[in-house]
Every structure is written in C-alpha cells, then in structure tokens.
Scaffold this motif. Sequence first.
Motif, PDB file in Angstrom:
ATOM      1  N   LYS A   1       0.852  -1.188   0.000  1.00  0.00           N
ATOM      2  CA  LYS A   1       0.000   0.000   0.000  1.00  0.00           C
ATOM      3  C   LYS A   1       0.882   1.229   0.000  1.00  0.00           C
ATOM      4  O   LYS A   1       1.813   1.333   0.802  1.00  0.00           O
ATOM      5  CB  LYS A   1      -0.907  -0.001   1.245  1.00  0.00           C
TER       6      LYS A   1
ATOM      7  N   GLN B   1      -3.382   0.285  -3.648  1.00  0.00           N
ATOM      8  CA  GLN B   1      -3.042  -1.052  -3.174  1.00  0.00           C
ATOM      9  C   GLN B   1      -2.321  -1.824  -4.281  1.00  0.00           C
ATOM     10  O   GLN B   1      -2.541  -1.585  -5.464  1.00  0.00           O
ATOM     11  CB  GLN B   1      -4.318  -1.820  -2.793  1.00  0.00           C
TER      12      GLN B   1
ATOM     13  N   LYS C   1     -12.671  -5.226   1.343  1.00  0.00           N
ATOM     14  CA  LYS C   1     -12.661  -4.214   2.397  1.00  0.00           C
ATOM     15  C   LYS C   1     -11.305  -4.248   3.087  1.00  0.00           C
ATOM     16  O   LYS C   1     -10.815  -5.316   3.452  1.00  0.00           O
ATOM     17  CB  LYS C   1     -13.786  -4.480   3.397  1.00  0.00           C
ATOM     18  N   PHE C   2     -10.713  -3.060   3.242  1.00  0.00           N
ATOM     19  CA  PHE C   2      -9.380  -2.946   3.824  1.00  0.00           C
ATOM     20  C   PHE C   2      -9.441  -2.188   5.144  1.00  0.00           C
ATOM     21  O   PHE C   2     -10.292  -1.313   5.335  1.00  0.00           O
ATOM     22  CB  PHE C   2      -8.437  -2.204   2.868  1.00  0.00           C
ATOM     23  N   GLY C   3      -8.517  -2.529   6.041  1.00  0.00           N
ATOM     24  CA  GLY C   3      -8.337  -1.758   7.255  1.00  0.00           C
ATOM     25  C   GLY C   3      -7.212  -0.775   7.034  1.00  0.00           C
ATOM     26  O   GLY C   3      -7.020  -0.265   5.928  1.00  0.00           O
ATOM     27  N   SER C   4      -6.420  -0.526   8.071  1.00  0.00           N
ATOM     28  CA  SER C   4      -5.310   0.414   7.943  1.00  0.00           C
ATOM     29  C   SER C   4      -4.124  -0.194   7.208  1.00  0.00           C
ATOM     30  O   SER C   4      -3.272   0.524   6.691  1.00  0.00           O
ATOM     31  CB  SER C   4      -4.854   0.881   9.327  1.00  0.00           C
TER      32      SER C   4
ATOM     33  N   LEU D   1      -9.427  -7.412   4.345  1.00  0.00           N
ATOM     34  CA  LEU D   1     -10.017  -8.099   5.490  1.00  0.00           C
ATOM     35  C   LEU D   1     -11.105  -9.085   5.076  1.00  0.00           C
ATOM     36  O   LEU D   1     -11.257 -10.150   5.660  1.00  0.00           O
ATOM     37  CB  LEU D   1     -10.609  -7.061   6.461  1.00  0.00           C
ATOM     38  N   GLU D   2     -11.873  -8.720   4.044  1.00  0.00           N
ATOM     39  CA  GLU D   2     -12.962  -9.580   3.573  1.00  0.00           C
ATOM     40  C   GLU D   2     -13.407  -9.124   2.192  1.00  0.00           C
ATOM     41  O   GLU D   2     -12.950  -8.108   1.672  1.00  0.00           O
ATOM     42  CB  GLU D   2     -14.144  -9.531   4.548  1.00  0.00           C
TER      43      GLU D   2
ATOM     44  N   THR E   1      -0.793  -6.075  15.505  1.00  0.00           N
ATOM     45  CA  THR E   1      -1.090  -6.844  14.311  1.00  0.00           C
ATOM     46  C   THR E   1      -1.925  -8.054  14.696  1.00  0.00           C
ATOM     47  O   THR E   1      -2.135  -8.332  15.882  1.00  0.00           O
ATOM     48  CB  THR E   1       0.206  -7.295  13.600  1.00  0.00           C
ATOM     49  N   LYS E   2      -2.407  -8.779  13.690  1.00  0.00           N
ATOM     50  CA  LYS E   2      -3.085 -10.048  13.898  1.00  0.00           C
ATOM     51  C   LYS E   2      -2.064 -11.160  13.674  1.00  0.00           C
ATOM     52  O   LYS E   2      -1.299 -11.117  12.713  1.00  0.00           O
ATOM     53  CB  LYS E   2      -4.248 -10.217  12.918  1.00  0.00           C
TER      54      LYS E   2
ATOM     55  N   ASP F   1      -4.718 -11.175  18.690  1.00  0.00           N
ATOM     56  CA  ASP F   1      -4.306  -9.770  18.657  1.00  0.00           C
ATOM     57  C   ASP F   1      -2.950  -9.676  19.344  1.00  0.00           C
ATOM     58  O   ASP F   1      -2.837  -9.935  20.546  1.00  0.00           O
ATOM     59  CB  ASP F   1      -5.326  -8.886  19.386  1.00  0.00           C
TER      60      ASP F   1
END
Length: 300
Positions: free
Chosen positions: A52, A57, A107-110, A115-116, A169-170, A181
Amino acid sequence: MRDFPSCFGENGVQVADSSSSNTSKNAQNLVTCVYQCRIRGRSCLITVTWSKNLMGQGLSVGIDDSANQCLCKVDIKPWLFSKRKGSKSLEAYSCKIDIYWDLSSAKFGSGPEPLEGFYVGVVADKQMVLLLGDMRKEAYKKTGATPVPSTAVYVAKKEHVFGKKVFGTKAQFCDNGQIHDLIIECDTIGVNDPCLIIRLDGKTLMQVKRLRWKFRGNHTILVDGMAVEVYWDVHNWLFGASLGNAVFMFKTFLAAEEKLWVSQPIPNPSTLQWSFSQRFQDSKSQNLGFSLILYAWKNE
C-alpha cells in the motif's frame, strides 16, 4: 541482503532487509505471506505480497521451487490496481498455472491486506493449489477448479508495522490456528529505563526491563499450547536514528526440530538482523514450523 525470493526484482514488490535501511523513508507498508504447496506432486513456495502506498493497493504473487528459485510471478502494481479483478496464466513444472483474483468488493483496514470480500486463487491442472479470502464459492465458480481440500500450509509472514509506542497486528501461529491480537509496547521517548512489553489478546506474555542492557535477546512464550520463541532487536530504537526500526521474530517449532533450532546460539550482535533473515529462509526451505517477522517503525 535480499532475503525473499529473487523473482521480486527491481520492478516488483519486495521486503527491504531492515539492516540496510535506517529511516522510515525506506519503510514500505506491506505484508508478505508464504505458503508451502504442491504442484504435480512437487513442493513449492507461493509468496503473496500485499502493498500500500500513495498510489493505492498492490498485489504480487510468486511461485518458487523448494530451493527458493523463482519459477514464475505476477505483479499487479499499485498504479494498475484499478483492475481489481482478473487472471493471468503462467507456466511452471511443465504445466499451466492460472492465478485469479477478485478484489472489487474487498474491504481494507489500515494495512495493505484485505479483510474480507475478496479471493486470490492459484490453479494448476484444474486443482486449487492455494485459495485466499472469504469468497470461496465465487472463486471455484470463476476458476472451474475441482473443490478438493487444499494441502497448502501457511509457513511464514513478514509485516511492517507503524506506531509511536504501541505496535499491533493479527497473528496466527499455525496453519488454520486461532487468530490473535498481538501488541508490542515500548516507550523510548524521554524514558530513562525503557521497558518492552508483548501482549497477546490483552494478556501480558513477556516483559523486558533494563532494555538498554537487553536490547537484543530471546525468550520462550506459550501460545495455544505451543512453544513460541521470541527474538527481538531494538538497538535502532535506543541508539540508532530517531526513525529507525526494531525487528521481532516469533518462531514456532515442529516437535522434531525444536531442540535443533533452540540449540543454535545467538550470533554476534552485529549480525543478528541478518540472522533473522537467514532463520526465516531456513524455516521456508526446511519447514521448521511457522515464522512471523515484524519490522516496527516509530512514527515521531
């Protein structure tokens, strides 16, 4: 040192070795995941890199043999990422390999990873070698691949994380394991005696005091009943450039390999970050459990 597959060349997306860069100008917001797969009965490594930047992206997929030699790759560069769905045919092991992706509803986070609402699939001989994302039904319909159980194993991950004193992070420490987490906390600004804290799902698993004396080291924690060795190098945070990065490695073990790995001594401190890269390579080529490497960059 270029410690990822050589096919990520000058025009591709690659992870810069932290020992070769000292400022956040060289840091890239990217996540690289490695999966051990089989194509026509032969072992291979599939490397998926999400990136990113200001132009958008990006996605890169490379396939390497068991010796980390690049067989083929596809790059979707950020400035071309408006093409959020598509496919590309490649060739390796004397067969056609098709890579499909659909990120039109992602769908993206930061971070750079979706994410999905997406899928990325690698198909060889009408078999789904690797399938990522939650749109599995759409992926099988588009690719026409036979819906048989995948034998792909998640073996390694590299990620750049950013923060002032908290880095999150995950983390998934085994294939199909629980997603946790993971939080690394360390305040080095105006603190005489910094302390390094690592938490998992809100629970403190390790704490390193007198960090100026223990800026490099390792410690064993237990996660999901598994031994996880944590290696850290925060020298740049304490003594390097103000925007330098720290590096952390979380390493799980296969039972048969644990004694061999742990018995290896920590090398000379000046080569420790190289050692992280080498151990990561060993994990991929020898299948020594799972490796997670985090490059933590401080935002001042």
